[in-house]
Design a protein around this motif. Structure first.
Motif, PDB file in Angstrom:
ATOM      1  N   THR A 160      15.533   1.405   7.376  1.00 23.19           N
ATOM      2  CA  THR A 160      14.382   0.643   7.852  1.00 23.19           C
ATOM      3  C   THR A 160      13.269   0.670   6.821  1.00 23.19           C
ATOM      4  N   ASP A 161      12.521  -0.404   6.746  1.00 21.16           N
ATOM      5  CA  ASP A 161      11.348  -0.455   5.859  1.00 21.16           C
ATOM      6  C   ASP A 161      10.198   0.268   6.554  1.00 21.16           C
ATOM      7  N   VAL A 162      10.180   1.581   6.475  1.00 20.04           N
ATOM      8  CA  VAL A 162       9.245   2.386   7.252  1.00 20.04           C
ATOM      9  C   VAL A 162       7.818   2.214   6.729  1.00 20.04           C
ATOM     10  N   PRO A 163       6.811   2.329   7.606  1.00 18.66           N
ATOM     11  CA  PRO A 163       5.426   2.152   7.176  1.00 18.66           C
ATOM     12  C   PRO A 163       4.804   3.411   6.582  1.00 18.66           C
ATOM     13  N   TRP A 164       5.428   4.573   6.779  1.00 15.37           N
ATOM     14  CA  TRP A 164       4.820   5.830   6.339  1.00 15.37           C
ATOM     15  C   TRP A 164       5.246   6.190   4.915  1.00 15.37           C
ATOM     16  N   PRO A 165       4.322   6.779   4.142  1.00 10.59           N
ATOM     17  CA  PRO A 165       4.685   7.269   2.805  1.00 10.59           C
ATOM     18  C   PRO A 165       5.824   8.269   2.896  1.00 10.59           C
ATOM     19  N   LEU A 216       0.823  -1.206   0.000  1.00  9.15           N
ATOM     20  CA  LEU A 216       0.000   0.000   0.000  1.00  9.15           C
ATOM     21  C   LEU A 216       0.862   1.264   0.000  1.00  9.15           C
ATOM     22  N   ARG A 217       1.870   1.314   0.864  1.00 13.71           N
ATOM     23  CA  ARG A 217       2.711   2.515   0.928  1.00 13.71           C
ATOM     24  C   ARG A 217       3.295   2.862  -0.428  1.00 13.71           C
ATOM     25  N   ASP A 218       3.775   1.842  -1.144  1.00 16.50           N
ATOM     26  CA  ASP A 218       4.403   2.079  -2.438  1.00 16.50           C
ATOM     27  C   ASP A 218       3.375   2.527  -3.474  1.00 16.50           C
ATOM     28  N   GLY A 238      -6.550  -1.861   7.992  1.00 16.78           N
ATOM     29  CA  GLY A 238      -6.322  -1.269   9.316  1.00 16.78           C
ATOM     30  C   GLY A 238      -5.026  -0.487   9.398  1.00 16.78           C
ATOM     31  N   ASP A 239      -4.599   0.083   8.281  1.00 17.63           N
ATOM     32  CA  ASP A 239      -3.345   0.845   8.224  1.00 17.63           C
ATOM     33  C   ASP A 239      -3.652   2.307   8.566  1.00 17.63           C
ATOM     34  N   GLN A 240      -3.548   2.645   9.836  1.00 17.81           N
ATOM     35  CA  GLN A 240      -3.935   3.967  10.301  1.00 17.81           C
ATOM     36  C   GLN A 240      -3.013   5.063   9.767  1.00 17.81           C
ATOM     37  N   VAL A 241      -1.720   4.772   9.690  1.00 17.17           N
ATOM     38  CA  VAL A 241      -0.757   5.767   9.202  1.00 17.17           C
ATOM     39  C   VAL A 241      -1.081   6.169   7.772  1.00 17.17           C
ATOM     40  N   CYS A 242      -1.254   5.186   6.908  1.00 12.59           N
ATOM     41  CA  CYS A 242      -1.567   5.491   5.516  1.00 12.59           C
ATOM     42  C   CYS A 242      -2.961   6.094   5.376  1.00 12.59           C
ATOM     43  N   ALA A 243      -3.900   5.609   6.175  1.00 12.56           N
ATOM     44  CA  ALA A 243      -5.269   6.122   6.094  1.00 12.56           C
ATOM     45  C   ALA A 243      -5.318   7.607   6.423  1.00 12.56           C
TER      46      ALA A 243
END
Length: 398
Positions: A235-240, A3-5, A62-67
């Motif tokens: 790090t493989d960060v979760p945020w865009p 999703l991030r990508d 349930g990806d709150q950061v991306c949402a």
């Protein structure tokens, strides 16, 4: 693809669409530069459809950061397409904090503190305050500014790196521009390379402003963005990893940059006086931001501004109202300045050393939202203000 990508790919296509039509870019700093070719999106509607699908996916996963970031992009894009959401809803979605505002008494008290700091420098509060400050601080020819900025940044850099615990490298390019826009200075960039533009129409430097500027733009924005790039490489960060000025970490970015002298050079009375003044002026701008976006007449807003700040020109006041009332980007982004400086000045003034260190380390590791800042320092003030209607003032009768 994760999703991030997918989000980043969509943002790159949106940015290419906007820049091709000579509109404001979407990407302000690219923390994950790529050599892959980018195809511009066909239209803003196509971008909206793509972001909406990604938003639904974020909810499903349930990806709150991306949402949260997708919501900001969608609401801002809706505004570009002509939507006009209520002001509070717009800021909550984009900047991550409400347009609550600060009580009249609080703004006045912050103004009293600013006036006292200026008085200590021998500067009076009247229509000539701005001119007095420039003369007291020592004007600098703009052609000398780039090297003076670099020298000031080099001197302060070890203290900032120690507090933020970052060893990220960065390079800095300084260029000039001549554009009819509100900004005097703008920093953007890619990876560990930052570009600083000086707008010749608005930029003016003094020896004091050079020191403040180096802390704000270079050791604030440039070093911080390079640190995010370094984190994203380790790090493989979760945020865009593409930063945009309409997204909810701008309160952090602009807040810490504005308040930086209080943490790094608290005994430099000339620079800290500038921070005290900026704190007050940003809160007054916030009053105007609220007022013009909640239907108050522009003439009443202008009277209020002249009463609060006697050295603002009518042209300055007109630009403040126009930018915050008409431009979808600035209607969102410019709220980050008062919301951010108020929280970080309070952090500098009232938090203990351990809390300050924790906040700096966290905020140089990754971009954080107002909610995440509050979690770091629950005792801090409410970001965006505790809530208060604007009481517009009128000049005294002759």
């Amino acid at each position: 693809m994760r999703l991030r990508d997918d989000i980043e790919q969509t943002l790159r296509a949106w940015d290419a669409h906007e820049t091709a039509r000579q509109a404001a870019p979407i990407i302000d700093f690219d923390c994950a530069p790529t050599s892959d070719p980018v195809t511009a999106a066909p239209s803003r509607v196509d971008v909206h459809n793509a972001l909406s699908a990604l938003s639904a996916q974020a909810d499903d996963e349930g990806d709150q950061v991306c949402a949260e970031q997708l919501r900001a992009h969608l609401v801002y894009l809706g505004a570009l397409l002509g939507e006009r959401p209520p002001f509070d809803d717009y800021l909550t979605a984009t900047q991550g904090c409400p347009a609550a505002g600060w009580p009249d008494e609080y703004v006045t008290a912050i103004g009293d503190r600013a006036r006292a700091a200026l008085a200590d420098l021998g500067v009076s509060w009247d229509a000539t305050t701005d001119r007095q400050l420039r003369e007291t601080e020592g004007p600098v020819d703009i052609t000398d500014a780039p090297e003076m900025i670099r020298a000031a940044a080099t001197e302060a850099e070890p203290a900032v790196r120690a507090l933020a615990d970052t060893d990220a490298p960065y390079t800095l390019e300084i260029t000039t521009a001549d554009v009819d826009a509100y900004w005097a200075y703008w920093l953007d960039g890619t990876g560990q390379h930052a570009r600083l533009r000086l707008n010749l129409r608005n930029a003016a430097f003094t020896t004091v402003r050079i020191r403040q500027f180096a802390l704000h733009e270079i050791l604030g924005h440039a070093l911080q963005s390079a640190s995010y790039t370094a984190t994203a490489r380790r790090t493989d960060v979760p945020w865009p990893r593409l930063l945009a000025v309409h997204a909810p970490y701008q309160v952090l970015l602009e807040g810490i940059a504005q308040a930086m002298p209080l943490f790094i050079v608290p005994n430099d009375t000339a620079v800290t006086a500038r921070v005290r003044l900026d704190h007050y002026l940003q809160l007054v701008r916030a009053e105007l931001h609220q007022a013009i976006n909640t239907g108050r007449p522009a003439t009443e807003c202008a009277e209020h501004a002249r009463t609060r700040v006697p050295f603002w020109t009518t042209a300055t006041i007109a630009d403040i109202l126009t930018d915050r009332g008409n431009d979808p980007q600035l209607r969102s982004y410019l709220w980050a300045y008062p919301a951010g400086i108020d929280w970080f000045v309070s952090l500098a003034d009232t938090a203990d050393t351990a809390t300050v260190g924790k906040v700096f380390r966290a905020t140089y590791a990754q971009p954080l939202t107002p909610h995440q800042l509050t979690q770091l320092w629950p005792a801090g003030p409410r970001i965006g203000g505790p809530g208060a209607p604007v009481r517009l003032r009128k000049p005294p009768l002759p």
